[in-house]
Design a protein around this motif. Structure first.
Motif, PDB file in Angstrom:
ATOM      1  N   ASN A 355      44.472  36.461  40.085  1.00  0.00           N
ATOM      2  CA  ASN A 355      44.060  35.922  41.372  1.00  0.00           C
ATOM      3  C   ASN A 355      42.652  36.452  41.656  1.00  0.00           C
ATOM      4  OD1 ASN A 355      43.524  35.745  44.203  1.00  0.00           O
ATOM      5  ND2 ASN A 355      45.698  35.653  44.654  1.00  0.00           N
ATOM      6  N   PRO A 356      41.632  35.596  41.735  1.00  0.00           N
ATOM      7  CA  PRO A 356      40.260  36.108  41.910  1.00  0.00           C
ATOM      8  C   PRO A 356      40.067  36.941  43.174  1.00  0.00           C
ATOM      9  CG  PRO A 356      40.222  33.807  41.236  1.00  0.00           C
ATOM     10  CD  PRO A 356      41.651  34.131  41.556  1.00  0.00           C
ATOM     11  N   TYR A 357      40.755  36.590  44.261  1.00  0.00           N
ATOM     12  CA  TYR A 357      40.585  37.345  45.501  1.00  0.00           C
ATOM     13  C   TYR A 357      41.067  38.785  45.334  1.00  0.00           C
ATOM     14  CZ  TYR A 357      39.867  32.730  47.551  1.00  0.00           C
ATOM     15  OH  TYR A 357      39.395  31.470  47.821  1.00  0.00           O
ATOM     16  N   LEU A 358      42.245  38.954  44.740  1.00  0.00           N
ATOM     17  CA  LEU A 358      42.780  40.301  44.542  1.00  0.00           C
ATOM     18  C   LEU A 358      41.928  41.084  43.556  1.00  0.00           C
ATOM     19  CD1 LEU A 358      46.644  39.681  44.390  1.00  0.00           C
ATOM     20  CD2 LEU A 358      45.250  40.386  46.344  1.00  0.00           C
ATOM     21  N   THR A 359      41.428  40.421  42.529  1.00  0.00           N
ATOM     22  CA  THR A 359      40.624  41.117  41.516  1.00  0.00           C
ATOM     23  C   THR A 359      39.303  41.608  42.090  1.00  0.00           C
ATOM     24  OG1 THR A 359      41.625  39.853  39.715  1.00  0.00           O
ATOM     25  CG2 THR A 359      39.479  40.840  39.289  1.00  0.00           C
ATOM     26  N   VAL A 360      38.601  40.749  42.810  1.00  0.00           N
ATOM     27  CA  VAL A 360      37.335  41.168  43.413  1.00  0.00           C
ATOM     28  C   VAL A 360      37.585  42.272  44.449  1.00  0.00           C
ATOM     29  CG1 VAL A 360      35.328  40.416  44.737  1.00  0.00           C
ATOM     30  CG2 VAL A 360      36.270  38.925  42.975  1.00  0.00           C
ATOM     31  N   ALA A 361      38.665  42.150  45.216  1.00  0.00           N
ATOM     32  CA  ALA A 361      38.993  43.183  46.209  1.00  0.00           C
ATOM     33  C   ALA A 361      39.308  44.507  45.539  1.00  0.00           C
ATOM     34  CB  ALA A 361      40.173  42.724  47.062  1.00  0.00           C
ATOM     35  N   ALA A 362      40.081  44.473  44.449  1.00  0.00           N
ATOM     36  CA  ALA A 362      40.452  45.706  43.759  1.00  0.00           C
ATOM     37  C   ALA A 362      39.237  46.421  43.197  1.00  0.00           C
ATOM     38  CB  ALA A 362      41.456  45.404  42.649  1.00  0.00           C
ATOM     39  N   ILE A 363      38.313  45.666  42.603  1.00  0.00           N
ATOM     40  CA  ILE A 363      37.134  46.276  41.979  1.00  0.00           C
ATOM     41  C   ILE A 363      36.171  46.808  43.031  1.00  0.00           C
ATOM     42  CG2 ILE A 363      35.106  45.813  40.554  1.00  0.00           C
ATOM     43  CD1 ILE A 363      36.881  43.748  39.028  1.00  0.00           C
ATOM     44  N   LEU A 364      35.852  45.973  44.024  1.00  0.00           N
ATOM     45  CA  LEU A 364      34.929  46.440  45.062  1.00  0.00           C
ATOM     46  C   LEU A 364      35.553  47.548  45.901  1.00  0.00           C
ATOM     47  CD1 LEU A 364      33.308  43.107  46.330  1.00  0.00           C
ATOM     48  CD2 LEU A 364      32.389  44.764  44.694  1.00  0.00           C
ATOM     49  N   GLY A 365      36.858  47.455  46.154  1.00  0.00           N
ATOM     50  CA  GLY A 365      37.531  48.512  46.907  1.00  0.00           C
ATOM     51  C   GLY A 365      37.504  49.829  46.161  1.00  0.00           C
ATOM     52  N   ALA A 366      37.739  49.800  44.857  1.00  0.00           N
ATOM     53  CA  ALA A 366      37.699  51.022  44.058  1.00  0.00           C
ATOM     54  C   ALA A 366      36.295  51.609  44.023  1.00  0.00           C
ATOM     55  CB  ALA A 366      38.185  50.719  42.642  1.00  0.00           C
ATOM     56  N   ALA A 367      35.278  50.750  43.866  1.00  0.00           N
ATOM     57  CA  ALA A 367      33.899  51.241  43.849  1.00  0.00           C
ATOM     58  C   ALA A 367      33.541  51.917  45.165  1.00  0.00           C
ATOM     59  CB  ALA A 367      32.944  50.082  43.574  1.00  0.00           C
ATOM     60  N   LEU A 368      34.025  51.339  46.280  1.00  0.00           N
ATOM     61  CA  LEU A 368      33.717  51.929  47.586  1.00  0.00           C
ATOM     62  C   LEU A 368      34.406  53.282  47.754  1.00  0.00           C
ATOM     63  CD1 LEU A 368      32.207  51.533  50.217  1.00  0.00           C
ATOM     64  CD2 LEU A 368      34.203  50.334  51.128  1.00  0.00           C
ATOM     65  N   VAL A 369      35.626  53.405  47.256  1.00  0.00           N
ATOM     66  CA  VAL A 369      36.299  54.710  47.283  1.00  0.00           C
ATOM     67  C   VAL A 369      35.477  55.732  46.504  1.00  0.00           C
ATOM     68  CG1 VAL A 369      38.315  55.986  46.440  1.00  0.00           C
ATOM     69  CG2 VAL A 369      38.636  53.817  47.642  1.00  0.00           C
ATOM     70  N   GLY A 370      34.957  55.314  45.360  1.00  0.00           N
ATOM     71  CA  GLY A 370      34.130  56.225  44.577  1.00  0.00           C
ATOM     72  C   GLY A 370      32.870  56.635  45.295  1.00  0.00           C
ATOM     73  N   ILE A 371      32.240  55.692  46.006  1.00  0.00           N
ATOM     74  CA  ILE A 371      31.030  56.010  46.763  1.00  0.00           C
ATOM     75  C   ILE A 371      31.362  56.920  47.936  1.00  0.00           C
ATOM     76  CG2 ILE A 371      29.244  54.997  48.238  1.00  0.00           C
ATOM     77  CD1 ILE A 371      29.373  52.507  46.382  1.00  0.00           C
ATOM     78  N   GLU A 372      32.451  56.606  48.645  1.00  0.00           N
ATOM     79  CA  GLU A 372      32.834  57.421  49.806  1.00  0.00           C
ATOM     80  C   GLU A 372      33.192  58.849  49.399  1.00  0.00           C
ATOM     81  OE1 GLU A 372      34.708  53.878  52.655  1.00  0.00           O
ATOM     82  OE2 GLU A 372      36.026  55.066  51.355  1.00  0.00           O
ATOM     83  N   ASP A 373      33.898  58.998  48.278  1.00  0.00           N
ATOM     84  CA  ASP A 373      34.370  60.320  47.843  1.00  0.00           C
ATOM     85  C   ASP A 373      33.420  60.987  46.862  1.00  0.00           C
ATOM     86  OD1 ASP A 373      36.525  59.549  49.338  1.00  0.00           O
ATOM     87  OD2 ASP A 373      37.984  59.579  47.702  1.00  0.00           O
ATOM     88  N   ARG A 374      32.327  60.305  46.537  1.00  0.00           N
ATOM     89  CA  ARG A 374      31.346  60.818  45.577  1.00  0.00           C
ATOM     90  C   ARG A 374      32.035  61.260  44.273  1.00  0.00           C
ATOM     91  NH1 ARG A 374      26.430  61.473  47.805  1.00  0.00           N
ATOM     92  NH2 ARG A 374      25.774  62.943  46.180  1.00  0.00           N
ATOM     93  N   ILE A 375      32.834  60.365  43.726  1.00  0.00           N
ATOM     94  CA  ILE A 375      33.602  60.658  42.515  1.00  0.00           C
ATOM     95  C   ILE A 375      32.685  60.627  41.292  1.00  0.00           C
ATOM     96  CG2 ILE A 375      35.469  59.866  41.010  1.00  0.00           C
ATOM     97  CD1 ILE A 375      36.827  58.680  43.477  1.00  0.00           C
ATOM     98  N   GLU A 376      32.660  61.716  40.576  1.00  0.00           N
ATOM     99  CA  GLU A 376      31.861  61.783  39.348  1.00  0.00           C
ATOM    100  C   GLU A 376      32.717  61.308  38.173  1.00  0.00           C
ATOM    101  OE1 GLU A 376      28.831  62.297  38.412  1.00  0.00           O
ATOM    102  OE2 GLU A 376      27.982  62.771  40.381  1.00  0.00           O
ATOM    103  N   PRO A 377      32.250  60.322  37.426  1.00  0.00           N
ATOM    104  CA  PRO A 377      33.013  59.872  36.268  1.00  0.00           C
ATOM    105  C   PRO A 377      32.830  60.823  35.106  1.00  0.00           C
ATOM    106  CG  PRO A 377      30.943  58.690  36.357  1.00  0.00           C
ATOM    107  CD  PRO A 377      30.978  59.592  37.590  1.00  0.00           C
ATOM    108  N   PRO A 378      33.680  60.732  34.087  1.00  0.00           N
ATOM    109  CA  PRO A 378      33.403  61.479  32.856  1.00  0.00           C
ATOM    110  C   PRO A 378      32.139  60.952  32.194  1.00  0.00           C
ATOM    111  CG  PRO A 378      35.194  59.913  32.522  1.00  0.00           C
ATOM    112  CD  PRO A 378      34.893  59.909  34.000  1.00  0.00           C
ATOM    113  N   ALA A 379      31.711  61.616  31.167  1.00  0.00           N
ATOM    114  CA  ALA A 379      30.500  61.187  30.457  1.00  0.00           C
ATOM    115  C   ALA A 379      30.717  59.803  29.855  1.00  0.00           C
ATOM    116  CB  ALA A 379      30.155  62.188  29.365  1.00  0.00           C
TER     117      ALA A 379
END
Length: 449
Positions: A355-379
């Motif tokens: 479902n494109p709506y759920l997919t775009v929401a899941a990806i953008l929502g996850a990215a925003l959580v990362g920005i809000e929490d300043r999540i550092e990814p692995p290398a």
């Protein structure tokens, strides 16, 4: 498009005698009604009504047995109002017809939390509150299929009358073999205002990919993807064969994905991922960190069906390891090279059956959580991700359902009601799909997803 503009459109297109009003359910299936054009003004002004439970049907279009939206609540109605998209033509039908996309509300005007389009709108409101605007583009892969016999095969070329039984990656000959179909498809995209860009042939039998242009309205980008899937399937039938976005129609060939590219603009229109060089900003890495952190728990969104997990196997051009990299298509998250001003993230996990709506929401929502929490990814990785010892996405449908249902992170992205409804839907599908043969499963997925 305003209500007045919608009514004006109808008056200017008197050849349209019927309309469809349709919303996307949790599986991305269009659910709605056929309405004579002479009564369309009432739908534009007042909306239409159908049960809230219709947004929560299983892949067969059946009620979900234990859904509280059915008997427990009296199967009550919601009101469905036109989206800002307004009317779009349906060029795959013989009679001139228009589609009016709609979405679900309660009678008091509140959005219905079980509507996937509202889920994306809610994520975008959080971006807007921070002065941020995602720029989104999707790439959609699909198969052209002759399903008239006992087994699936590539359609005969209308030009040569021959059937090519081999994959042809980026082959001009493969595109030219179906030139009439693609010409009509692009004309239809223009009529529907879907920004279809380049087309290529892909690694599967009769498999192609079309890119939709990037835009700074993520809701419209998801609308475009939803409408495009309807259009491709409808136009293929008009040409005498099938088109399918199912994840894996052929066991021995790669499946179809929906790859999403995104960057994020600040209030001044600057790309917050751009540091002037190839590395990207800290915010780019935080967004990647969020995407990786949420990937395991949100796999159900990216692989929503039984057939989806046939695609998620090593060495088949579908990411199975949770990792990121610069310019590496074996990773789940890729940072493409190129002009730093266009620095972006490509999320590569989702299948074409989503479902494109759920997919775009899941990806953008996850990215925003990362920005809000300043999540550092692995290398970032280098080399072949399939050969590395890395965390993996769930490769079992049942596990993905329960992981999504019990995730502590998903409520930061999706409303509780949507999480519940999607979980109930998928548990029911899991139960009944187990009773079907592989051929019967392919039959249901071929035309639906």
């Amino acid at each position: 498009m305003s209500a007045n503009a919608m009514k004006s459109w109808l008056r200017k297109t008197p050849q349209v005698r019927t309309i469809r009003v349709a919303a996307a359910d949790l599986n991305g299936q269009p659910r709605g009604k056929r309405v004579p054009a002479r009564f369309a003004d009432k739908v534009v002004t007042d909306g239409t009504r159908f049960p809230l439970s219709v947004m929560n049907l299983d892949i067969w279009g059946e009620d979900v047995d234990d859904s509280p939206l059915v008997f427990e609540s009296g199967d009550r109605d919601g009101v469905l109002k036109p989206t800002e998209r307004g009317f779009v033509p349906m060029p795959w039908l013989e009679a001139p017809t228009a589609l009016l996309p709609i979405w679900m509300f309660y009678d008091d005007g509140r959005p219905f939390d079980g509507d996937p389009r509202h889920a994306l709108a809610s994520v975008l409101k959080r971006y807007k509150a921070r002065g941020l605007t995602p720029v989104v583009a999707v790439e959609l892969e699909f198969f052209l299929i002759d399903d008239s016999g006992k087994s699936l095969q590539v359609p005969l070329s209308p030009r040569s009358g021959k059937r090519r039984k081999a994959a042809e990656i980026m082959s001009i000959r493969a595109l030219d073999a179906f030139d009439t179909f693609f010409t009509d498809l692009y004309d239809a995209c223009e009529a529907m205002d879907i920004p279809a860009d380049t087309a290529i042939s892909e690694a599967g039998l009769g498999q192609f990919e079309i890119n939709l242009m990037h835009q700074d309205d993520a809701l419209r980008a998801a609308d475009d993807a939803w409408l495009f899937k309807m259009l491709v399937k409808g136009m293929a039938r008009r040409h005498g064969f099938a088109a399918s976005f199912m994840a894996k129609p052929y066991e021995d060939y790669s499946g179809s994905g929906l790859h999403m590219h995104f960057s994020i603009l600040d209030e001044n229109g600057n790309n917050i991922f751009d540091d002037g060089g190839p590395r990207g900003t800290d915010t780019l890495r935080h967004a990647i960190g969020g995407c990786l952190t949420a990937m395991h728990d949100s796999t159900l969104v990216f692989a929503p069906h039984a057939n989806s997990y046939d695609r998620l196997v090593p060495g088949a051009h579908a990411p199975t390891r949770i990792c990121w990299a610069y310019e590496n298509r074996t990773s789940a998250v890729r940072v493409p090279s190129g002009n730093p001003a266009a620095r972006r993230i490509e999320h590569r996990v989702a299948g074409g059956d989503v479902n494109p709506y759920l997919t775009v929401a899941a990806i953008l929502g996850a990215a925003l959580v990362g920005i809000e929490d300043r999540i550092e990814p692995p290398a970032p990785i280098s080399g072949n991700a399939y050969d590395l010892d890395l965390p993996q996405v769930p490769t079992d449908w049942g596990k993905a359902i329960e992981t999504f249902a019990n995730s502590p992170l998903m409520p930061r992205i999706f409303p509780a009601e949507l999480i519940r409804n999607l979980t109930l839907t998928k548990r029911q599908e899991l139960h009944y799909m187990a009773e079907l043969s592989p051929a019967e499963q392919v039959e249901i997925y071929l035309d639906t997803v």
